[in-house]
Each structure stands twice: as C-alpha cells, then as structure tokens.
Design a protein around this motif. Sequence first.
Motif, short mmCIF file in Angstrom:
data_model
loop_
_atom_site.label_atom_id
_atom_site.label_comp_id
_atom_site.label_asym_id
_atom_site.label_seq_id
_atom_site.Cartn_x
_atom_site.Cartn_y
_atom_site.Cartn_z
N ILE A 111 0.82 -1.14 -0.14
CA ILE A 111 -0.12 0.12 -0.02
C ILE A 111 0.87 1.34 -0.03
O ILE A 111 0.80 2.21 -0.96
CB ILE A 111 -0.99 -0.07 1.22
N THR A 115 1.15 3.55 -3.17
CA THR A 115 0.55 4.99 -3.24
C THR A 115 1.85 5.99 -3.46
O THR A 115 1.68 6.95 -4.15
CB THR A 115 -0.02 5.06 -1.70
N THR A 116 3.12 5.68 -2.98
CA THR A 116 4.10 6.44 -3.21
C THR A 116 4.50 6.54 -4.65
O THR A 116 4.72 7.59 -5.33
CB THR A 116 5.31 6.11 -2.35
N THR A 119 1.97 8.75 -6.38
CA THR A 119 2.06 10.41 -6.18
C THR A 119 3.25 10.94 -6.30
O THR A 119 3.50 12.01 -6.76
CB THR A 119 1.71 10.46 -4.64
#
Length: 308
Positions: A111, A115-116, A119
């Motif tokens: 996760i 997510t990193t 973004t």
Amino acid sequence: MEFGPHLMLASLEGAVIASILVLTAMGLSIVFGVMRVVNVAHGEFFMLGAVLAWYVSTALGGHPAIGFAVALIVAPLAVGLVAAVSDQLILKRINYDPDRTIVGTIGMLFIIQQTTLMTFGPEARPVEAPFNQRLALPWFEFSEGGLQMIWPWGLSITSYKLFVIFAALTVLVALWLFLTRTKIGLIMRATQQDSETAKAFGVPVGTVYSCVFGLGAALAALGAVLVVPIQQAHYLMGADPLLMAFTVVIIGGLGSLPGTVIAAFLIGMSDGIISVFFSPTLAQIIATFLVAMILVFRPQGLMGKAET
C-alpha cells in the motif's frame, strides 16, 4: 595514499553506514521487543521518510538548511503517525497474531509503496545537503624526526557525513534516556516484560503498542532523512534498509537494544571497509554468512536471551 589513510577513510565511511543502520534497526528491534511483531513494512516507512523529506525541502525552498531542519522534525512525526494509525486499523484488529501480522505488514508494504509510486513517481530525486564542505583529514606517522602530522592528498570527508554520525549518537543517547528515565519508557518496558500483568495494573496496552509501532517507524524515517542527501529518494529504496535491519536484529538478538547497537556497528563498519578495499557484493556475502553462523551456533543472537 598508503594503507593506513585508506583504512581511516574506509572506517569513517563505515561509521556513516553504521549510523543510519543503527537508527533503522533500532526501530525494528523496539517493535519486536515490545510487541513481538515482525514488521515487514519497516523498509517502506524508511522510504516514506525520505520521500517526505524531499517534499518538505522542495515545498519550503530557500536555503537547504531550512527545509532539511523542518524535514528532520516533520517526516519522522508524520511517518510515526501513519504507523500508529496502521497499527490501530490493521494489527490491532488481527490481535497481533504472529502469522497474520506478517501478512498484514506485507499489505502495508505494498500500500505504501504503490501509493508513493502514484504520487511521487518512479524517478529518484535528490535532497540537497544543508552543508557539505569537504574537510581534509590529517594522518600521523613516525619518521626520522619522530611523530609527524601529514595531510595526504584525497584524505577527506564532508562535514555533512560527520554530522550524520553525531546526529545518530545523539538520538541513541536521547532514546536510552527516554526508555530508562521517563514514565512512558517505564510503561513500555513493563509492557515488554509482561503485557498481561501490565494490563491488569491499568496500563493501556493497545495504546502502548500503537506508540511503539509509531516510534519504530519514526526512527526508520529519521534515518532516511539523514541519508537522503547522500543517496536520492526513490519509491523502491526500502528493500535494502529492511534487509540490513533484519540482519542487524538477528545478529544482535531479537528485541535486544544493546545487541542491535553492537551488531549495527559491526555490520556498518565491515560494510564500509570491505566495500572500499574489495567490493560491496563481498560485504553483503559476509553479512549473510554471519547471519547463518549466528542462527546455527547462537540462535538468540549476540545479546539475546535464550528461551527456556
């Protein structure tokens, strides 16, 4: 340069590696020591600290020292908060079962990593060091006229790398004082000794676990903030710190903080020295061999306690 100056330079590089490694491994050791949780996502908390350091330094702009100083505070706190919330949402709900916590932290790993990636992006991005002056180092040797100080060409280190060593030592001392001289540290150690008895005396064990999980992640993030001016922030940078931290914790003894410090120093120094004189691959091979020997001849680690 002769062998002596080369060894001194390699030892200083090893001390920098050991400084980052001891902070990362200390967070992993504290989490296991108190919670008995093997945190597979620990490397991703390290990575998240580096990425947040880049975001903070880029957003603030101006002199690099301003952004770096703010990142030293904001990134560990933010990562610690994310870890504490993750503990409440995931680990607490599975009752800290050893098998399910491994699966749960693997889920955290993916996760955070993905997510990193969405973004931050796939590119590696640098964070400028707050100061980075090149400092020449002296060397002492005996000659016909007695002990003399010389300044070999190329024998130098940056001021920032010396700061990393000093910062890690300061954090270790502060952590030791926190664990041994404060009421919160006493509660954490009581929970480590016997969580059921601590709960019977009114200790909010669930809250302690969340704080410990957050503290472990914050230490990893702090190590990442310190190292990111030396190596760039990247969404895949958590794998190596996780592997090295596990190596240190296994050699030092699961949950043993003194063992973690000793093992981090040994691994970091040997890695720095062997990498300079031979190759980084050989340093990794030797570290893996040490883990195998420890598991065979002393499974509890250098400073760990054998189960009775």
